[in-house]
Design a protein around this motif. Structure first.
Motif, short mmCIF file in Angstrom:
data_model
loop_
_atom_site.label_atom_id
_atom_site.label_comp_id
_atom_site.label_asym_id
_atom_site.label_seq_id
_atom_site.Cartn_x
_atom_site.Cartn_y
_atom_site.Cartn_z
N SER A 157 0.83 -1.21 0.00
CA SER A 157 0.00 0.00 0.00
C SER A 157 0.87 1.26 0.00
O SER A 157 0.57 2.23 -0.70
N THR A 158 1.94 1.23 0.78
CA THR A 158 2.86 2.37 0.83
C THR A 158 3.47 2.63 -0.55
O THR A 158 3.54 3.78 -1.01
N ILE A 159 3.91 1.57 -1.21
CA ILE A 159 4.52 1.72 -2.53
C ILE A 159 3.51 2.26 -3.53
O ILE A 159 3.83 3.16 -4.32
N GLU A 160 2.29 1.74 -3.48
CA GLU A 160 1.27 2.20 -4.41
C GLU A 160 0.95 3.68 -4.18
O GLU A 160 0.76 4.44 -5.16
N ASN A 161 0.91 4.10 -2.91
CA ASN A 161 0.65 5.51 -2.61
C ASN A 161 1.78 6.40 -3.10
O ASN A 161 1.55 7.46 -3.68
N GLN A 162 3.01 5.95 -2.85
CA GLN A 162 4.16 6.74 -3.30
C GLN A 162 4.22 6.79 -4.82
O GLN A 162 4.59 7.81 -5.40
N GLN A 163 3.84 5.69 -5.45
CA GLN A 163 3.83 5.68 -6.91
C GLN A 163 2.80 6.69 -7.43
O GLN A 163 3.07 7.43 -8.39
N SER A 164 1.63 6.72 -6.79
CA SER A 164 0.58 7.65 -7.22
C SER A 164 1.05 9.09 -7.05
O SER A 164 0.87 9.93 -7.94
N ASP A 165 1.67 9.39 -5.87
CA ASP A 165 2.18 10.74 -5.62
C ASP A 165 3.28 11.10 -6.62
O ASP A 165 3.31 12.22 -7.14
N PHE A 166 4.16 10.15 -6.86
CA PHE A 166 5.27 10.41 -7.79
C PHE A 166 4.74 10.68 -9.19
O PHE A 166 5.21 11.61 -9.87
N GLU A 167 3.77 9.88 -9.62
CA GLU A 167 3.22 10.07 -10.97
C GLU A 167 2.50 11.41 -11.08
O GLU A 167 2.58 12.07 -12.12
N THR A 168 1.81 11.81 -9.99
CA THR A 168 1.14 13.12 -10.00
C THR A 168 2.17 14.24 -10.12
O THR A 168 2.01 15.17 -10.91
#
Length: 390
Positions: free
Chosen positions: A257-268
């Motif tokens: 979940s942490t990785i997915e959240n960071q991925q979402s933030d990074f992509e944004t």
């Protein structure tokens, strides 16, 4: 009526000997008529029959006793065999045969105890091999022992087979524990977990749990390394592979979940950076196309040869190299009337960002009636080409 006094058979007066038993008859007729005697001829078979019956009954009880004793000894032998005490069991089977030599089951088990003792000796050697780390050889011995039993069946054989299987599982457990002590990598841990799952042993479950914890630790560390370099897809793939071996692990689920959240933030953020970059690019492109040159200085002077010399300095404020920079200007008289128009090129030909170029052009074609000291210059146009543009 006259009778033989010896066997009791009927006789006649004129007979001197009994025709039945052959005894000499009394000459006194009265002695033959004193009641019917016992017919001893018939007594013999009766006595014989009684004796045979007595002997038969005795033999029956004797055989029953022997069979019962043989059965009891056999049952006791089976109990010892099922406890793994094969020597004691073999002795009891032997005693059982002494009471009943035709007891086939006792004979079969008696002979089989030799095989059981041989197998038991092999299993005892397995422990020595395990202590020496010769796990493969130890497993081979259990397989050979199992092969020896392929032509047998029965309760004792099943017990012995269970003993062999138990010993083999002990060997496999020891082998896994030794490999685990060598701190294996994640892939080898997964192989070891697969092996432990196929082992029936009291400690298999705890060892399996230990392997899962090791796999989780390796998976989390590897995923974190990928996360540090923003390799989100690779990190998630590693986590998902780890969850195959520890599906309910909270640590891996949380990390995913942490990785997915960071991925979402990074992509944004990446999209924002791209948008900013595009905007910046558009601004720079506009500047490069329309405002790439800044005139630092430009002037006209009369040189030593009474010629009008135009000199100046240009600064590149473009973000890309520019070349073929030309400047179009007009020379004006004191009334600001056009004397002439000219285009000249700066040098060097190519200017990189923040570099300066020079212009230097001499006019020898100024009319004689023009006061050179009163001439001024008016820049009409500056043009250039962006690098890669013709």
């Amino acid at each position: 009526m006259m009778y033989c006094p010896k066997c009791g058979s009927k006789t006649k007066a004129e007979e001197s000997y009994c025709v039945i038993c052959g005894s000499q008859l009394p000459k006194d007729i009265d002695e033959r008529t004193q009641g019917q005697g016992i017919n001893r001829w018939w007594l013999t078979p009766i006595v014989t029959l009684v004796c045979v019956l007595i002997a038969g009954i005795g033999l029956h009880f004797y055989l029953e006793y022997n069979n019962s004793t043989a059965q009891s000894l056999y049952d006791e032998g089976v109990e010892y065999a099922l406890e793994g005490q094969y020597s004691r069991a073999q002795s009891l089977f032997e005693e059982s045969l002494e009471h009943n030599p035709n007891y086939e089951a006792a004979e079969i088990n008696h002979d089989f105890m030799s095989v059981a003792l041989e197998i038991n000796e092999k299993l005892n050697n397995v422990d020595t091999l395990v202590n020496q780390g010769a796990f493969q050889q130890a497993v081979q011995i259990t397989e050979q022992a199992e092969s020896q039993l392929s032509s047998y069946n029965g309760e004792i054989i099943n017990f012995l087979l269970d003993s062999i299987l138990t010993k083999r599982n002990e060997v496999r457990m020891s082998q896994v524990e030794q490999r685990l002590a060598d701190d294996p990598g994640a892939e080898e841990l997964k192989i070891l977990l697969w092996q432990v799952q196929s082992i029936e042993h009291d400690n298999a479950e705890s060892l399996e749990e230990m392997l899962r914890e090791r796999i989780v630790s390796h998976t989390a560390n590897e995923a974190n390394e990928k996360l540090q370099t923003n390799q989100f897809t690779a990190a998630i793939s590693i986590i998902e592979d780890g969850l195959r071996y520890a599906p309910e692990n909270e640590r891996l689920s949380s990390l995913k979940s942490t990785i997915e959240n960071q991925q979402s933030d990074f992509e944004t953020q990446q999209q924002e950076r791209i948008a900013q970059a595009l905007n910046q690019y558009e601004l720079e492109q506009e500047q490069n196309e329309n405002n790439a040159i800044e005139v630092v200085d430009i002037q006209v002077n009369v040189n030593d040869y009474d010629e009008m010399q135009v000199t100046g300095e240009l600064l590149s404020v473009a973000t890309r190299p520019i070349h073929s920079i030309s400047i179009t200007y007009k020379l004006l008289d004191e009334d600001e009337e056009e004397i002439l128009e000219n285009e000249t090129y700066a040098f060097p030909d190519t200017l990189y960002p923040d570099e300066t170029g020079q212009i230097d052009h001499t006019h020898s074609d100024i009319p004689d009636d023009i006061d050179l000291d009163e001439i001024t210059i008016s820049i009409e146009q500056i043009s250039w080409y962006l690098d890669g543009q013709e």
